[in-house]
Design an enzyme around this catalytic site. Structure first.
Site, PDB file in Angstrom:
ATOM      1  N   ASP A 272       0.829  -0.945   0.339  1.00 51.36           N
ATOM      2  CA  ASP A 272      -0.094   0.102  -0.012  1.00 51.36           C
ATOM      3  C   ASP A 272       0.553   1.061   0.109  1.00 51.36           C
ATOM      4  OD1 ASP A 272       0.414   0.648   2.619  1.00 51.36           O
ATOM      5  OD2 ASP A 272      -0.817   0.265   3.435  1.00 51.36           O
TER       6      ASP A 272
ATOM      7  N   ILE B  28       1.636  -5.176   9.755  1.00 51.34           N
ATOM      8  CA  ILE B  28       0.486  -5.609   9.948  1.00 51.34           C
ATOM      9  C   ILE B  28      -1.078  -5.542  10.232  1.00 51.34           C
ATOM     10  CG2 ILE B  28      -0.991  -5.057  12.453  1.00 51.34           C
ATOM     11  CD1 ILE B  28       1.248  -3.802  13.836  1.00 51.34           C
ATOM     12  N   GLY B  29      -0.969  -4.953   9.113  1.00 55.03           N
ATOM     13  CA  GLY B  29      -2.321  -4.735   8.958  1.00 55.03           C
ATOM     14  C   GLY B  29      -2.153  -6.142   7.304  1.00 55.03           C
ATOM     15  N   MET B  30      -1.495  -6.259   6.608  1.00 55.81           N
ATOM     16  CA  MET B  30      -0.903  -7.076   5.742  1.00 55.81           C
ATOM     17  C   MET B  30      -0.682  -8.667   6.028  1.00 55.81           C
ATOM     18  SD  MET B  30      -1.131  -6.238   2.582  1.00 55.81           S
ATOM     19  CE  MET B  30      -0.268  -4.143   1.117  1.00 55.81           C
TER      20      MET B  30
ATOM     21  N   ARG C 146      10.397 -32.035  14.435  1.00 59.39           N
ATOM     22  CA  ARG C 146       9.159 -30.563  15.440  1.00 59.39           C
ATOM     23  C   ARG C 146       8.137 -29.986  15.165  1.00 59.39           C
ATOM     24  NH1 ARG C 146      14.118 -28.929  17.475  1.00 59.39           N
ATOM     25  NH2 ARG C 146      13.979 -26.670  18.773  1.00 59.39           N
ATOM     26  N   HIS C 147       8.885 -29.381  14.370  1.00 61.58           N
ATOM     27  CA  HIS C 147       8.802 -28.150  14.043  1.00 61.58           C
ATOM     28  C   HIS C 147       7.283 -28.398  12.739  1.00 61.58           C
ATOM     29  CE1 HIS C 147      10.728 -25.539  15.935  1.00 61.58           C
ATOM     30  NE2 HIS C 147      11.583 -25.701  15.601  1.00 61.58           N
TER      31      HIS C 147
ATOM     32  N   HIS D  85      11.529 -22.190  12.168  1.00 64.00           N
ATOM     33  CA  HIS D  85      10.575 -23.237  12.615  1.00 64.00           C
ATOM     34  C   HIS D  85       9.030 -22.861  12.334  1.00 64.00           C
ATOM     35  CE1 HIS D  85      12.877 -22.221  16.877  1.00 64.00           C
ATOM     36  NE2 HIS D  85      13.670 -22.877  16.067  1.00 64.00           N
TER      37      HIS D  85
ATOM     38  N   CYS E 142       3.012  -2.831   3.582  1.00 65.27           N
ATOM     39  CA  CYS E 142       2.604  -1.336   4.568  1.00 65.27           C
ATOM     40  C   CYS E 142       3.049  -1.044   5.613  1.00 65.27           C
ATOM     41  CB  CYS E 142       0.874  -1.895   5.219  1.00 65.27           C
ATOM     42  SG  CYS E 142       1.374  -2.718   6.168  1.00 65.27           S
ATOM     43  N   GLY E 143       2.340   0.540   6.017  1.00 59.32           N
ATOM     44  CA  GLY E 143       3.328   0.944   7.350  1.00 59.32           C
ATOM     45  C   GLY E 143       3.554   0.000   8.093  1.00 59.32           C
ATOM     46  N   THR E 144       2.719  -0.440   9.194  1.00 59.42           N
ATOM     47  CA  THR E 144       3.814  -1.590  10.024  1.00 59.42           C
ATOM     48  C   THR E 144       3.972  -3.058   9.375  1.00 59.42           C
ATOM     49  OG1 THR E 144       1.697  -2.266  10.680  1.00 59.42           O
ATOM     50  CG2 THR E 144       3.196  -0.246  11.282  1.00 59.42           C
TER      51      THR E 144
HETATM   52  C1  RB5 Z   1      -1.885   3.072   6.060  1.00 56.68           C
HETATM   53  O1  RB5 Z   1      -2.285   4.219   6.457  1.00 56.68           O
HETATM   54  C2  RB5 Z   1      -1.099   2.160   7.371  1.00 56.68           C
HETATM   55  O2  RB5 Z   1      -2.474   2.353   7.946  1.00 56.68           O
HETATM   56  C3  RB5 Z   1      -1.048   1.044   6.691  1.00 56.68           C
HETATM   57  O3  RB5 Z   1      -0.275   0.913   5.850  1.00 56.68           O
HETATM   58  C4  RB5 Z   1      -0.744  -0.421   7.824  1.00 56.68           C
HETATM   59  O4  RB5 Z   1       0.512   0.672   8.442  1.00 56.68           O
HETATM   60  C5  RB5 Z   1      -1.652  -0.703   8.076  1.00 56.68           C
HETATM   61  O5  RB5 Z   1      -1.132  -2.017   8.923  1.00 56.68           O
END
Ligand code: RB5
Length: 149
Positions: free
Chosen positions: A8, A69-71, A132-133, A98, A65-67
């Protein structure tokens, strides 16, 4: 080895360095967008890569993406996908050794490009330890079968 990659706007600044790295190392990839820093919704891009991995059209995926996390949250909704946010080299190594992670999610607002490339290199070069994994991954598959009926 073929990878699918998508981003993104938050991850877009990392994309060019990663595509250059993959090309230089003769790793084939499908670039599934997006193609600018214009705001888009990360689920729309995560699902493109996760579908390709889930249906085994590619061997693995890279999501930005930014972090990250969302992806990763979206990618883990797909059968057979084991996605993880990788913030460092140690996590990259363990994620393959693992967990046999097949989709990695990186944060464009967290990582410098060099750092992201080290993480990708480590993930690609580390073998799955099996033993084991495998038993643990089989349990994940059982949970998936039960919950995605
Ligand atoms: C977009 O602003 C941001 O929320 C997205 O890139 C991402 O970090 C979501 O997890």
């Amino acid at each position: 080895m073929k990878l699918a990659i998508a981003t993104d706007h938050g991850g877009y600044p990392l994309k060019k360095s990663i595509l250059d790295y993959l090309s230089k190392n003769k790793i084939s990839y499908l670039d599934l967008g997006s193609d600018s820093e214009d705001s888009v919704d990360y689920p729309d891009y995560a699902l493109k890569v996760a579908q390709m991995v889930s249906t085994q059209k590619v061997d693995g995926g890279i999501l930005l993406c930014g972090t990250g996390i969302g992806m990763a949250i979206v990618a883990n909704k797909f059968k057979g996908v084991r996605a993880a946010v990788l913030p460092d080299i140690h996590s990259a190594k363990m994620s393959k050794a693992h967990n046999n992670v097949n989709v990695i999610a990186l944060g464009g607002r967290v990582l410098e490009a060099e750092n992201a490339l080290d993480i990708i290199r480590t993930w690609l070069e580390t073998p799955f330890e099996n033993a084991r994994h495998s038993r643990r991954l089989a349990k994940i598959s059982e949970i998936e079968e039960e919950n995605f009926k």
